[in-house]
Design a protein around this motif. Sequence first.
Motif, short mmCIF file in Angstrom:
data_model
loop_
_atom_site.label_atom_id
_atom_site.label_comp_id
_atom_site.label_asym_id
_atom_site.label_seq_id
_atom_site.Cartn_x
_atom_site.Cartn_y
_atom_site.Cartn_z
N SER A 170 46.48 38.09 58.97
CA SER A 170 46.18 36.74 59.45
C SER A 170 44.79 36.70 60.08
O SER A 170 44.09 35.69 59.97
CB SER A 170 47.24 36.27 60.44
OG SER A 170 47.30 37.17 61.51
N GLY A 171 44.37 37.80 60.70
CA GLY A 171 43.02 37.87 61.24
C GLY A 171 41.98 37.84 60.14
O GLY A 171 40.93 37.19 60.27
N ILE A 172 42.25 38.55 59.02
CA ILE A 172 41.30 38.56 57.91
C ILE A 172 41.19 37.17 57.31
O ILE A 172 40.09 36.68 56.99
CB ILE A 172 41.74 39.59 56.86
CG1 ILE A 172 41.67 40.99 57.44
CG2 ILE A 172 40.91 39.50 55.61
CD1 ILE A 172 42.16 42.06 56.51
N VAL A 173 42.35 36.49 57.16
CA VAL A 173 42.32 35.15 56.57
C VAL A 173 41.60 34.18 57.51
O VAL A 173 40.79 33.35 57.07
CB VAL A 173 43.74 34.67 56.28
CG1 VAL A 173 43.75 33.23 55.86
CG2 VAL A 173 44.37 35.52 55.20
N ALA A 174 41.85 34.30 58.82
CA ALA A 174 41.18 33.40 59.77
C ALA A 174 39.67 33.63 59.75
O ALA A 174 38.88 32.69 59.84
CB ALA A 174 41.73 33.64 61.17
N TRP A 175 39.26 34.91 59.63
CA TRP A 175 37.83 35.21 59.55
C TRP A 175 37.22 34.58 58.31
O TRP A 175 36.13 33.99 58.37
CB TRP A 175 37.64 36.73 59.54
CG TRP A 175 36.27 37.18 59.83
CD1 TRP A 175 35.76 37.57 61.03
CD2 TRP A 175 35.19 37.30 58.89
NE1 TRP A 175 34.43 37.92 60.90
CE2 TRP A 175 34.08 37.76 59.60
CE3 TRP A 175 35.06 37.06 57.53
CZ2 TRP A 175 32.85 38.00 58.98
CZ3 TRP A 175 33.84 37.28 56.92
CH2 TRP A 175 32.75 37.75 57.65
N GLN A 178 36.68 30.95 58.69
CA GLN A 178 35.52 30.57 59.50
C GLN A 178 34.21 30.87 58.80
O GLN A 178 33.23 30.14 58.98
CB GLN A 178 35.53 31.36 60.82
CG GLN A 178 36.43 30.76 61.85
CD GLN A 178 36.36 31.58 63.12
OE1 GLN A 178 35.72 32.62 63.15
NE2 GLN A 178 37.01 31.10 64.14
N HIS A 179 34.14 31.96 58.04
CA HIS A 179 32.87 32.35 57.46
C HIS A 179 32.86 32.05 55.97
O HIS A 179 32.50 30.97 55.56
CB HIS A 179 32.61 33.84 57.71
CG HIS A 179 32.48 34.17 59.16
ND1 HIS A 179 33.55 34.25 60.01
CD2 HIS A 179 31.39 34.42 59.91
CE1 HIS A 179 33.12 34.55 61.23
NE2 HIS A 179 31.82 34.66 61.20
N HIS A 180 33.23 33.00 55.14
CA HIS A 180 33.21 32.78 53.70
C HIS A 180 34.18 33.76 53.06
O HIS A 180 34.44 34.81 53.60
CB HIS A 180 31.81 32.98 53.12
CG HIS A 180 31.01 33.99 53.89
ND1 HIS A 180 31.25 35.34 53.87
CD2 HIS A 180 29.97 33.84 54.73
CE1 HIS A 180 30.39 35.97 54.66
NE2 HIS A 180 29.61 35.07 55.20
#
Lengths: 324, 183, 99
Positions: A170-175, A178-180
């Motif tokens: 979930s952290g990777i998806v949230a990142w 936010q970015h790309h």
Amino acid sequence: MNELVHGALYGTLIATAILSTIAMGIWFERKFAGRMQQRLGPTIVGPAGLLQPFADIIKLLQKEDIVPRDADRGLFDLAPILAVVCSLGVAAVIPFSPSIIASDLDVGVLWVLGIGGLMVIPTFAAGWGSNNKFALLGAMRAIAQSVSYGVPLVLAVLVPVVLSGSLSISGIVAWQAQHHWFAVWPIVPGLPAFVIFFLAMLAESNRIPFDIPEAESELVAGITTEYTGAKFTLFYMAEYVHTLVGSALGAALFFGGWDGPFAPGLHWMVLKTLTLFVLIYWVRWSLLRFRADQLMRLCWTWLTPIGVALLLVSAAWVTFGGTN
Amino acid sequence: MESIPFGLAALVTLFSALRVVRSPNLVHAALWLGLALLGTAALFAVLGASFLAGVQVLLYIGGVMTLTLVGIMITRRHDGLNVPAESIGHVRAGVVSVALFAVLAWAISATPGLDAAPLGPDATTQDIGHALVGTHVLAFEVVSMLLLAAMLGAIVIARRKDPAPHAVTHLHVPATAVREAAE
Amino acid sequence: MTLSSCLVLASALFSIGIYGLLTRRQAIAVLLSVELMANAANLVFASFGHFRGGPTGQTFALFAVALTVAEVAVGLALVILFYRSHGDTQVDLARELRQ
């Protein structure tokens, strides 16, 4: 206690959704294969053959459950259950939307790799417990393939981990939201890492072109040779579940999961997962099977060195301020 | 509230460990070891070491178990399905292990100040990462070289140099087929 | 769940491993018992890491896992070599220093 209830509830929800998608996936695969081979596919059971999966499953479930006389009952019965557990358990840490996740582990990627790697145990149990030389040969080939392709899988999965700095999916998806998305930018570690992940995931689920462990022309049915009825259905289902969950994982790690140009949510995740699922079928019905030595050569001389290089590139990317 | 998962995981681990050392079938013993390792991973998770739990499942069950099972397949294939794992000297070994456990348990209970509350929060993965490349970087590099040496050593030791083993004398056809296919 | 209960559990696992090490006659079964003992040691590291704070407990346990994996790999290679020269993996057959 709240986490336990949350996990159980969402886990049941996600498992039911996955199994329902599998049922429709059976129909879709038969129709898709038919069209690719210039024929109609199932048309008789239900409108446009839509009830075909139910007919298939009822047929499989009502077959007699034959157990070989000298088979090891414990291993023989345990294997299909473990296979489904290992395939379905991976889906517990995948975020299907910003709020739908069964268990938000902060080491989610490790959980995925570990539970996926547990698949060796039911493969061995089925191959050894069947008391059948074809099953044992299939199990040995499957274990060798699974262990070998685990290396590029881990390397490819580490690229989004390094780029986003988080082990939780979930952290990777949230990142990425936010970015790309990683498969889009940075394109050099991102897109080749996705390709390696895709190939490794195909090999881990024993899909064509990597399905030498269950090649009918060589091994009868590999580890599932002695299985009939409900247990065979479980193995069959485990393979589909593994493919679907692998597609969901690829969509989450490399294509931004639930993120989208407008209105992020569950629909984007479903769209991306099903796109990858169809891509896997496309590959399955177009390509020929790799020979065992070609398969191993691909893994060790191509995928693993490229994976290591991609890991180094992503580490350099992060160090020299590419992600800011 | 933490005691329920701890107690469950402890029970599973102890029961599986007993089955590992007492099971008469070698393949069953190896699979019981898998369950014991899973129980230990659950204990790590209850103790807040989530990274260690993940690594335990990935490396031990996915790696060591696979190695052991393949080792059993290679070295015991002419036994058929029930690979016997005989054991002797139960009483003597039982006395030794119970005595060892008694001494250790007494030593633990006689140590004062063990049962204080946890001193601080559990280490996160970031903390472990910083420790690995900060305080313990020398051990980290040495362990990586040791793993390389172990890998090369295992390959060199187990590489087949003879044309065929001479010791296996009476074979029936299926086992031969398996052995040839394994090479 | 206190530190002493974790340590007692680890001692029990270790003792079970010792029992297996002393009774088993197959080389691979002996390796399984050694695995149990290594796990008990890792449990001690993790318990102290939880109850005393800091990353040292988990870091040591990670190193121990890596070392155990290396040991199992080399050990199994030796068992396979032994099997090739003796035809059986009983530890009682390992009597000579060279064939």
